[in-house]
Design a protein around this motif. Sequence first.
Motif, PDB file in Angstrom:
ATOM      1  N   MET A 238      36.128  47.992  40.194  1.00  0.00           N
ATOM      2  CA  MET A 238      36.095  46.527  40.143  1.00  0.00           C
ATOM      3  C   MET A 238      34.798  46.011  39.521  1.00  0.00           C
ATOM      4  SD  MET A 238      38.165  45.976  43.659  1.00  0.00           S
ATOM      5  CE  MET A 238      37.144  44.789  44.385  1.00  0.00           C
ATOM      6  N   ALA A 239      33.741  46.786  39.689  1.00  0.00           N
ATOM      7  CA  ALA A 239      32.446  46.369  39.124  1.00  0.00           C
ATOM      8  C   ALA A 239      32.512  46.258  37.598  1.00  0.00           C
ATOM      9  CB  ALA A 239      31.372  47.370  39.546  1.00  0.00           C
ATOM     10  N   LYS A 240      33.478  46.955  36.984  1.00  0.00           N
ATOM     11  CA  LYS A 240      33.589  46.925  35.512  1.00  0.00           C
ATOM     12  C   LYS A 240      34.502  45.798  35.021  1.00  0.00           C
ATOM     13  CE  LYS A 240      35.300  51.162  35.035  1.00  0.00           C
ATOM     14  NZ  LYS A 240      35.741  52.466  34.512  1.00  0.00           N
ATOM     15  N   ILE A 241      35.225  45.219  35.955  1.00  0.00           N
ATOM     16  CA  ILE A 241      36.342  44.350  35.568  1.00  0.00           C
ATOM     17  C   ILE A 241      35.933  42.882  35.540  1.00  0.00           C
ATOM     18  CG2 ILE A 241      38.657  43.595  36.307  1.00  0.00           C
ATOM     19  CD1 ILE A 241      39.060  46.421  37.437  1.00  0.00           C
TER      20      ILE A 241
ATOM     21  N   PHE B 131      39.490  38.460  39.968  1.00  0.00           N
ATOM     22  CA  PHE B 131      39.511  38.457  41.428  1.00  0.00           C
ATOM     23  C   PHE B 131      39.849  37.087  42.023  1.00  0.00           C
ATOM     24  CE2 PHE B 131      36.931  41.894  39.768  1.00  0.00           C
ATOM     25  CZ  PHE B 131      37.738  42.950  40.181  1.00  0.00           C
ATOM     26  N   GLU B 132      39.867  36.054  41.146  1.00  0.00           N
ATOM     27  CA  GLU B 132      40.377  34.756  41.587  1.00  0.00           C
ATOM     28  C   GLU B 132      41.904  34.768  41.590  1.00  0.00           C
ATOM     29  OE1 GLU B 132      38.886  32.115  38.619  1.00  0.00           O
ATOM     30  OE2 GLU B 132      36.817  32.811  38.917  1.00  0.00           O
ATOM     31  N   ARG B 133      42.474  35.699  40.837  1.00  0.00           N
ATOM     32  CA  ARG B 133      43.933  35.688  40.632  1.00  0.00           C
ATOM     33  C   ARG B 133      44.636  36.857  41.334  1.00  0.00           C
ATOM     34  NH1 ARG B 133      44.476  33.383  35.416  1.00  0.00           N
ATOM     35  NH2 ARG B 133      42.716  32.001  35.041  1.00  0.00           N
ATOM     36  N   THR B 134      43.874  37.632  42.075  1.00  0.00           N
ATOM     37  CA  THR B 134      44.442  38.829  42.714  1.00  0.00           C
ATOM     38  C   THR B 134      43.887  38.943  44.134  1.00  0.00           C
ATOM     39  OG1 THR B 134      42.603  40.227  41.979  1.00  0.00           O
ATOM     40  CG2 THR B 134      44.521  40.095  40.521  1.00  0.00           C
ATOM     41  N   SER B 135      44.480  39.843  44.896  1.00  0.00           N
ATOM     42  CA  SER B 135      43.974  40.021  46.268  1.00  0.00           C
ATOM     43  C   SER B 135      43.338  41.387  46.478  1.00  0.00           C
ATOM     44  CB  SER B 135      45.119  39.829  47.262  1.00  0.00           C
ATOM     45  OG  SER B 135      46.143  40.771  47.008  1.00  0.00           O
ATOM     46  N   ILE B 136      43.229  42.161  45.409  1.00  0.00           N
ATOM     47  CA  ILE B 136      42.799  43.559  45.549  1.00  0.00           C
ATOM     48  C   ILE B 136      41.449  43.694  46.272  1.00  0.00           C
ATOM     49  CG2 ILE B 136      41.756  43.666  43.218  1.00  0.00           C
ATOM     50  CD1 ILE B 136      43.659  46.528  44.907  1.00  0.00           C
ATOM     51  N   ALA B 137      40.533  42.760  45.985  1.00  0.00           N
ATOM     52  CA  ALA B 137      39.178  42.882  46.560  1.00  0.00           C
ATOM     53  C   ALA B 137      39.208  42.826  48.081  1.00  0.00           C
ATOM     54  CB  ALA B 137      38.271  41.799  45.991  1.00  0.00           C
ATOM     55  N   GLY B 138      40.195  42.124  48.625  1.00  0.00           N
ATOM     56  CA  GLY B 138      40.230  41.965  50.084  1.00  0.00           C
ATOM     57  C   GLY B 138      41.074  43.005  50.801  1.00  0.00           C
ATOM     58  N   ILE B 139      41.624  43.939  50.063  1.00  0.00           N
ATOM     59  CA  ILE B 139      42.505  44.931  50.711  1.00  0.00           C
ATOM     60  C   ILE B 139      41.690  46.119  51.197  1.00  0.00           C
ATOM     61  CG2 ILE B 139      44.441  46.515  50.353  1.00  0.00           C
ATOM     62  CD1 ILE B 139      45.546  44.524  48.311  1.00  0.00           C
ATOM     63  N   ASP B 140      41.799  46.405  52.493  1.00  0.00           N
ATOM     64  CA  ASP B 140      41.015  47.499  53.079  1.00  0.00           C
ATOM     65  C   ASP B 140      41.804  48.807  53.188  1.00  0.00           C
ATOM     66  OD1 ASP B 140      38.829  45.836  53.477  1.00  0.00           O
ATOM     67  OD2 ASP B 140      39.643  45.097  55.369  1.00  0.00           O
ATOM     68  N   ARG B 141      43.096  48.719  53.020  1.00  0.00           N
ATOM     69  CA  ARG B 141      43.932  49.891  53.307  1.00  0.00           C
ATOM     70  C   ARG B 141      43.536  51.098  52.442  1.00  0.00           C
ATOM     71  NH1 ARG B 141      50.481  50.217  52.657  1.00  0.00           N
ATOM     72  NH2 ARG B 141      50.806  52.203  53.751  1.00  0.00           N
TER      73      ARG B 141
END
Lengths: 433, 567
Positions: B410-413, B418-428
């Motif tokens: 994610m640091a490269k992206i 991250f305003e349009r996705t939820s990936i950053a908040g997924i802990d699974r």
Amino acid sequence: MIIKDVLCPFCGCLCDDLAVEVVDNKVVDVKHACKIGASKIRGHDRIKAPMMRDDKKGEFREVSYDEAINESAKILANSKRPLLYGWASGVCEMMKKGVLLTEEVGGIIDNTASVCHGPSALGVHEKGLPTGTLGQFANRADVVVFWGCNPVQAHPRHMGRYSVFTKGFFANKGRRSRKVVVFDVRKTDTANLADEYVQVNPGEDYMVLSALRAIVAEKGDVVPETVGGVPKEKLVEVAETMKGAQFGIVYFGMGLTQSRGKYKNIDNAVSLVTELNAHGKHSIIPMRGHYNVTGFGQVCAWETGFVNAVDMSRGYPYYNPGETCSNDLLMREEIDAAFIIAGDAGAHFPAQSIARMGKVPVINIDPFHSASTEMANIVIPTKVSGVELEGTAYRMDGVSLRMRKLVDVDFPSDEEVLDKIIAKVQEIKGASS
Amino acid sequence: MSEMLIKNATVYDPINGVNGDLMDIAVKDGKIVDSASGSAQVIDAGGRLVYPGGVDAHSHIAGSKVNIGRIMRPEDSRLGLKARTKLTRAYTGYTVPNVYAMGYRYAEMGYTTAFEAAIPILKARHTHEELEEIPIIDKGGLTLFGSNWMVMDAIRENDQDRLAAYVAWGLLASRGWGVKIVNPGGGEAWGFGKNVSGLDDPVPNFEVTPRQIIRNLAEVNEKMNLPHSIHLHCNNLGKPGNYETTLASFDICKDIKASRDRQSLHVTHVQFNSWGGNHWGDMESKSDAIADYLNKNDFLTIDMGQLVFGSATTMTADGPVQYANARLLKARWSNGDVELEDTSGVTPLEYHPQSYIHGIMWAIGLELALLTKDPWQVLMTTDHPNGGPYVNYPMVMTMLMSKKRREKEMAKIAEKTFERTSIAGIDRELDWYDIAIKTRAAHAKVLGIIEQGKGHLGVGADADIAIYDIKPDETDATVEFDKVEAAFRRSAYTIKGGEVVARDGEITATPMGRTFWVRTKVDNDGYGRMMDDLKLKFKNYYSVNMANYMVQDEYVERPVVVDTEYK
């Protein structure tokens, strides 16, 4: 006995509707084929037995298959830069063995496309190829363009079966459903059958293509009054015809690939067709010559990653047309042995290349006597694929079909000869390593 | 006969419920058996991770699309070169490897089975010519039916028996394993440069809708008792806002009862079909809506179609989307219309982390896998080579297993992602068992090849086994992702049919795999009506004769034929 649904081992049309009558293991009649196809199926000028000679000016002496095969293997195994050329009038099964043999001897494999539609491949590298199967064009095309090709002479049943006269699902009136345009430097027999003939000055196709692109893009004001010998008025008319098509198809031949501009012509033609797709549906397809020249490109691509002109001397495939095509190598006098199979270098290569081939050992595998036979030191006759042997061939549009066997003969197949050469080469190389 | 005993294996075999047990695995004559004799070859796994051989249910590995990819991309074939050895042929290519690298690289990662995702019937001979040359792995392929004239005519005339007879004939003619539907109806519309806009937009000249095509093929698929369900590539792929079409496509099959213990609908590379927004400017992830649907419904499965940054060669029977891609990106474009049947397009492209569109696509694939609770419902794929080549599976596996690994990516992206996705908040973070499901067990279940001995290590299964150089109880995959990725890239051992085919990521043997296909008996008068129609189409509209059309036995030298019956 009449054998139906026979495939024709002549041109890239790969017609599959022939009926061949066989009596006592001999072909006595060929129906539905064009004259060239029928002639090939009937057979002529067979080489009767393997032959060898040391001096190319000397006479051949008949030898056994084993002797010819062993000697061929020795030449290839001991060669530093062998060229393995041809691979067009044969089935895919033997082409796979050809790639393997090339790997075994660290040689270069090159196909007749090298002096034919090779530039088309380079055009595809640049721009891709929006195309389809011949039945798609038969069913739909309302504008048919032939550019630098003359199917009446070279692909005699093409216009009847696939492109012009045939009725399709949408193009249900056949010839009357289609507008036919021919671009050529001379008024060919195909041009005589067209609705529009556009005479292009030799070597100026690229400019004409560029002008058409400009007109299609509504930038016709930059086009001068005459381009490549064609009046602007005519270009505008033809561009509007193409643009107005529901389904347009461009068939192109060596008039485009082997004239000035070469692969850049193809790049430009593909660009024109791609841009036309913003209006109707448009496709483009090369008119391939030998019945399975397309098959070699397919086999070579899936086995080596490259379509042609593959140098295996590094152990992995190396492809650089301009450096690794037959004539590049022959003219640089790198080649020290040549293996010619299912194609005729002798008839189609420039004099400088032929001169080099005159100085190196040449092995020729072919059922028929050809110009390449004249340059050979070893000649090995084989079966005629599609007449005496089953196997796979790819039609010009990439549809693969299985060739039928019509008669039995005692000759070995190309594949059998290649298998034996490979085994012998492995034996020689194994012993020396 | 040949015997093998793998001792001290930490085994994950989800089909048999084995979750990290330390055990021995015995092999005899290519199959898993209860025990081995004293003369068996012994491999001491030393507590290392053992999975069933990997199975890839959706990958473009063979045929005319793949080959046009090679032909148009010599720059790709210049990557990944490896010279021939006494054992192996030369390797070429990254996104479009040659046939040899295709098989070797799967085997090097512990994969032993892969299914080609799209076979046009008219070009099936070509597909099989390539499949026959891909070494080591077992194969199969899915046959395209979604824009076929025979299919649409039968549906328009409400003749399901005739439709079934044609599907059976098409599977036989192409030696196919299952029913693939790509952008239903769109392939025919593309014949004149058009597309269908949604499920209820009739196909021009054929007066059937994509909805009818999906529904009828799904019903017929179950009546034919095929091992696999229909395999759907939805309409409107690659367009912002397409998630609504995707959800509506799911619903079409909601009440269809599966004839076997599997889904009744598989929807493929859903990453490309989970897009919200109205245009490129406001495109966003709608993986939450898709995952929500999956969490509430168990009749369907999907695969990820994960994006991998870097070079890709997109290839699909969805012709119009490829033209749109090529125009948008000013990229090279190849198209391949197939008369009466379908179309295809090939376009090379590069996925850039700094493009938020690509960033969103990257996020969606992972979100689908992580937001869907049941790991069996979402297969791990990259839709090779559309989202990126399959050699990146090990990296995708670590992204599913480690939030830290995702954060590193994610640091490269592009931040807008991250305003349009939820990936950053997924802990699974998935565990070893989940990964075994997502990379082999669920693939085998979805394809219906468990009975063929694939995807598991129970007694009687094919001895397709991967041993990875990793000790699960001593490895924290959430942190040691580099180590895990390295282990998954190069198996310690890949065993195919009881033979060691790769050791520490190097090929050690090159047996040829088998090809699965299905033969269905349709014994009613629908068959006669189908044949009448088919003969007419060959006579009038096909450019080849019917007698030369069907793939001959010579092109499938090692077949595994499964027989079913239409009821």
